[in-house]
Scaffold this active site. Structure first.
Site, PDB file in Angstrom:
ATOM      1  N   SER A 131       6.531   7.488  12.772  1.00 24.46           N
ATOM      2  CA  SER A 131       6.566   6.196  12.088  1.00 24.46           C
ATOM      3  C   SER A 131       7.356   5.135  12.852  1.00 24.46           C
ATOM      4  O   SER A 131       8.285   5.440  13.591  1.00 24.46           O
ATOM      5  CB  SER A 131       7.184   6.402  10.711  1.00 24.46           C
ATOM      6  N   ASP A 147       3.897  -1.115  11.473  1.00 22.35           N
ATOM      7  CA  ASP A 147       3.440   0.210  11.089  1.00 22.35           C
ATOM      8  C   ASP A 147       2.842   0.843  12.344  1.00 22.35           C
ATOM      9  O   ASP A 147       2.100   0.194  13.087  1.00 22.35           O
ATOM     10  CB  ASP A 147       2.390   0.114   9.980  1.00 22.35           C
ATOM     11  N   ARG A 153      -0.814  12.833  10.118  1.00 23.45           N
ATOM     12  CA  ARG A 153       0.468  13.495  10.425  1.00 23.45           C
ATOM     13  C   ARG A 153       0.655  14.722   9.555  1.00 23.45           C
ATOM     14  O   ARG A 153       0.400  14.659   8.356  1.00 23.45           O
ATOM     15  CB  ARG A 153       1.638  12.531  10.181  1.00 23.45           C
ATOM     16  N   ASP A 213       0.802  -1.227   0.000  1.00 24.09           N
ATOM     17  CA  ASP A 213       0.000   0.000   0.000  1.00 24.09           C
ATOM     18  C   ASP A 213       0.836   1.278   0.000  1.00 24.09           C
ATOM     19  O   ASP A 213       0.366   2.332  -0.391  1.00 24.09           O
ATOM     20  CB  ASP A 213      -0.937   0.007   1.228  1.00 24.09           C
ATOM     21  N   HIS A 214       2.087   1.193   0.409  1.00 23.88           N
ATOM     22  CA  HIS A 214       2.904   2.406   0.561  1.00 23.88           C
ATOM     23  C   HIS A 214       3.648   2.778  -0.715  1.00 23.88           C
ATOM     24  O   HIS A 214       3.536   3.882  -1.222  1.00 23.88           O
ATOM     25  CB  HIS A 214       3.936   2.202   1.678  1.00 23.88           C
ATOM     26  N   ARG A 272       9.249   3.107  11.331  1.00 21.91           N
ATOM     27  CA  ARG A 272      10.290   2.653  10.395  1.00 21.91           C
ATOM     28  C   ARG A 272      11.609   2.363  11.111  1.00 21.91           C
ATOM     29  O   ARG A 272      12.228   3.237  11.703  1.00 21.91           O
ATOM     30  CB  ARG A 272      10.465   3.658   9.250  1.00 21.91           C
TER      31      ARG A 272
HETATM   32  C1  MIC Z   1       3.840   6.518   8.226  1.00 22.13           C
HETATM   33  O1  MIC Z   1       2.654   6.802   8.292  1.00 22.13           O
HETATM   34  O2  MIC Z   1       4.755   7.297   8.571  1.00 22.13           O
HETATM   35  C2  MIC Z   1       4.243   5.147   7.725  1.00 22.13           C
HETATM   36  C3  MIC Z   1       4.919   5.342   6.417  1.00 22.13           C
HETATM   37  O3  MIC Z   1       3.091   4.369   7.528  1.00 22.13           O
HETATM   38  C4  MIC Z   1       5.152   4.495   8.765  1.00 22.13           C
HETATM   39  C5  MIC Z   1       5.767   3.231   8.330  1.00 22.13           C
HETATM   40  C6  MIC Z   1       6.947   3.424   7.414  1.00 22.13           C
HETATM   41  O4  MIC Z   1       7.726   4.361   7.594  1.00 22.13           O
HETATM   42  O5  MIC Z   1       7.102   2.604   6.509  1.00 22.13           O
HETATM   43  C7  MIC Z   1       4.491   4.251  10.119  1.00 22.13           C
HETATM   44  O6  MIC Z   1       3.563   4.937  10.465  1.00 22.13           O
HETATM   45  O7  MIC Z   1       4.970   3.404  10.886  1.00 22.13           O
HETATM   46 FE1  SF4 Z   2      -0.158   4.792   5.011  1.00 16.58          FE
HETATM   47 FE2  SF4 Z   2       1.111   5.531   7.239  1.00 16.58          FE
HETATM   48 FE3  SF4 Z   2      -0.388   7.267   5.866  1.00 16.58          FE
HETATM   49 FE4  SF4 Z   2      -1.560   5.315   7.154  1.00 16.58          FE
HETATM   50  S1  SF4 Z   2      -0.367   6.980   8.045  1.00 16.58           S
HETATM   51  S2  SF4 Z   2      -2.024   5.983   5.079  1.00 16.58           S
HETATM   52  S3  SF4 Z   2      -0.108   3.651   6.918  1.00 16.58           S
HETATM   53  S4  SF4 Z   2       1.499   6.297   5.185  1.00 16.58           S
END
Ligand code: MIC
Ligand code: SF4
Length: 647
Positions: A542, A120, A380, A65-66, A544
């Site tokens: 995140s 995630d 975010r 999905d990313h 990550r």
């Molecule tokens: C995000 O919303 O920042 C992400 C991308 O979903 C991350 C995961 C990632 O960095 O791959 C998260 O929320 O953990």
């Molecule tokens: Fe995707 Fe993270 Fe955004 Fe949710 S917050 S839509 S998991 S990038």
């Protein structure tokens, strides 16, 4: 004995070891795991490195999905690797196009009372269905897939008591924004949140999940709603009524703190730039000209949300100064708005429909114009996350977003002067799981597709003793993992650590000067360790683990901060970076980039609960001693000294 909170009840039912005492280290059994592609590739490389043949959970699902913009081969190389490794290891594979992990998991797999660990940070979305759902780094999820219990701190539980009923145009998003305004986005480590009270019953599962989703921005371990009649209705409409069971706190449960929110008097809220906890009432900032509106993300792209948006837009046109983008949360949602005619209303109103995935939420396109305002239903709004430097991003409900799209200025939807469209949960959602591929019965024969952009997990080396480090960067408060490891166009390098490491702390680089990565590599190549200095709430956001792996690749072996967020602190330990806690702001003030940090006899001085003494020297100056703390358990210390969990 006092009754238990729902969170403590689920923890207790899954407890493998440890005492159910807030602050104590416990291990719990994980029933289900989820991974997404941006963290999943590394998680599966780690699972392979551990030599695991087949996952041992009740259910593990891998989503794509990313990373779906596919500029260059990297994204699809990851997808093909994931598809083949899932087939081999016994994991369901949700193909690209099937939707955002949290939304699809809620629709098709979430089960009240079970545990879910996801790579995630927004995994707690499934708390909306009464699951104990926790976000973690990829390595922790890989270990859970291998059947090992998850180690965590038993949280204190805050009860959010909802009273009354949401009034027209006021949304679930406004509840969580209100909570963020009260609890803030830092300093909530070791806490979990539970929703209780008479106001809960009137909220549907999609609304509850908007709230638990954005609990991630509080920095809490998880957020949970009870499972009740509304949960049963949702599961029945997903033809999964058999998965339903009621779960709730004991009637006499004692909470660490109770916060009351009167829904009757709640109003539309907004998180102003550039933190999700910078919350105001929409009416206080209404009227700001807006250049783009984005509706979607795992927070607000359910069928309920998109029906509302389409019904408001029906027969109207998006304001001339606004570009409106919509990302449906899942293929189920997308197909339903197509079939019920609402898709046509959106298109006719001038909305730009993007594919079902994370998209603009993680800077994959739809970046706003310079010096403009973007209004989003996401979770975010960290500076630059939209892909535009010095962006001004406001987070709102779908109600406020669609009102803003129509007027061209940030708008309290109550001022539109129209009636809020009615919505009811369908008796049955559109069900079609063909985009979720089952694993092979026998994984041994599956050929793993490993193209050239798929790298290897990081190499682990024991923590140097004595630790002789150079402060590479003095960062401020609330440094997010987006600051440490930017996503956007760099997201495609998640499987290529040397390449991704080139952009560590890119936002702090100055034109004409050596980048952070170049300076760090130079210190590393001289045989010294790198140290990061930061203020409060380091590693927000995140999950990550690249925010630990890539700095490690550049030789970083210690972080000195006034506070470190839960998932990031665990990731640092997992990859052999020492997380140390400064005791006072004056200690932070006394250290500068370029200072030399030394810890003699590291192995002997690292003890659970014991402070340690560092020496800090200005270049060419005399060393002074500084006492710092840490929150490491005996097991963490062992892991760190060996050089991380894979070691
Ligand atoms: C995000 O919303 O920042 C992400 C991308 O979903 C991350 C995961 C990632 O960095 O791959 C998260 O929320 O953990
Ligand atoms: Fe995707 Fe993270 Fe955004 Fe949710 S917050 S839509 S998991 S990038």
């Amino acid at each position: 004995m006092a009754g238990k909170t729902l969170i403590h009840k689920i923890l207790d039912a899954h407890r493998v070891s440890g005492e159910l005492e807030p602050g104590a280290e416990i291990r719990i059994r994980i029933d289900q795991t989820l991974c997404q592609d941006a963290t999943g590739t590394m998680a599966f490389l780690q699972l392979e490195a551990m030599g695991v043949d087949r996952v041992r959970t009740e259910l593990s699902v891998q989503y794509v999905d990313h990373n779906m913009s596919q500029f260059g081969p990297e994204n699809q190389n990851d997808h093909l690797y994931l598809q083949s490794i899932c087939r081999a290891k016994g994991v369901l594979f949700s193909r690209p196009g099937n939707g955002i992990c949290h939304q699809v998991h809620l629709e098709r797999f979430g089960v009240p009372g079970k545990t879910l660990l996801g790579s995630d940070s927004h995994t707690p979305t499934n708390g909306g269905i009464g699951m104990l759902a926790i976000g973690a780094g990829g390595l922790d999820v890989a270990v859970a897939m291998a059947g090992e219990p998850f180690r965590m701190t038993c949280p204190r539980v805050i009860g959010i008591r909802l009273l009354g009923r949401l009034q027209p145009w006021v949304a679930a998003k406004d509840i969580i924004l209100k909570v963020l305004g009260i609890l803030g986005s830092k300093g909530n480590v070791g806490i979990a949140v539970e929703y209780v009270g008479p106001g809960v019953a009137s909220l549907s599962v999609p609304e509850r999940s908007t709230i638990t989703n954005m609990g991630a921005e509080l920095g809490v371990t998880t957020s949970v709603f009870p499972s009740d009649e509304s949960t049963r209705r949702f599961l029945a409409a997903q033809r999964r009524e058999g998965a339903w069971r009621p779960v709730a706190a004991d009637g006499d449960a004692v909470y660490d703190r109770v916060i009351e929110i009167d829904l009757d008097h709640l109003e539309p809220m907004v998180a102003c730039p550039s933190n999700p906890a910078n919350v105001k009432a929409v009416r206080e900032v209404a009227g700001i000209p807006v250049a783009q509106v984005a509706i979607g993300s795992c927070t607000n792209s359910s069928y309920r949300d998109l029906c509302l948006v389409a019904d408001v837009l029906d027969g109207r046109l998006v304001a001339p100064g606004v570009s409106l983008a919509i990302t449906p949360g899942s293929r189920q949602v997308f197909e339903m708005i197509c079939r019920d005619g609402r898709f046509a209303n959106l298109v006719s109103a001038g909305a730009r429909i993007l594919e079902s995935g994370c998209g603009p939420c993680i800077g994959q396109g739809f970046s706003p114009a310079s010096d403009s305002v973007s209004v989003r239903t996401f979770n975010r709004n960290f500076e630059g996350r939209t892909g535009t430097a010095r962006d001004r991003c406001y987070l709102v409900s779908p109600e406020t977003a669609v009102a803003t799209a129509l007027t061209g200025v940030l708008t309290d939807p109550r001022s539109l002067g129209i009636e809020v469209p009615a919505w009811e949960m369908p008796a049955c959602f559109l069900l079609d799981d063909r985009m979720i591929l089952p694993p092979a019965a026998n994984g041994q024969d599956v050929e793993i597709v490993r193209k050239e952009t798929i790298g290897t997990p990081p190499r682990c080396t024991p923590l140097p003793d004595p630790l002789d480090g150079v402060v590479l960067l003095k960062a401020g408060d609330r440094i997010t993992t987006d600051h440490i490891m930017p996503a956007g166009p760099h997201l495609k390098y998640r499987s290529n650590i040397p390449r991704y490491a080139e952009v560590v702390f890119e936002c702090f680089n100055e034109p004409g000067k050596a980048t952070f990565a170049q300076r760090a590599a130079e210190v590393r190549d001289r045989g010294r360790s790198g140290v990061i200095l930061a203020g409060e709430s380091y590693g927000q956001g995140s999950s990550r683990e690249h925010a630990a792996i890539c700095p490690l690749f550049l030789g970083v072996r210690a972080v000195l901060a006034l506070g470190i967020e839960r998932i990031h602190a665990a990731n640092l330990v997992n990859f052999g970076i020492l997380p140390l806690l400064l005791k006072a702001r004056s200690d932070y003030d006394s250290i500068e980039a370029g200072d030399v940090i030394q810890i003699r006899a590291l192995r002997d001085s690292l003890r659970p609960g014991a402070d340690i003494v560092l020496s800090v020297a200005k270049p060419g100056g005399r060393a002074v001693e500084l006492t710092v703390a840490h929150a490491l358990s005996a097991e963490d210390i062992g892991t760190l000294l060996r050089g991380g969990r894979l070691a």
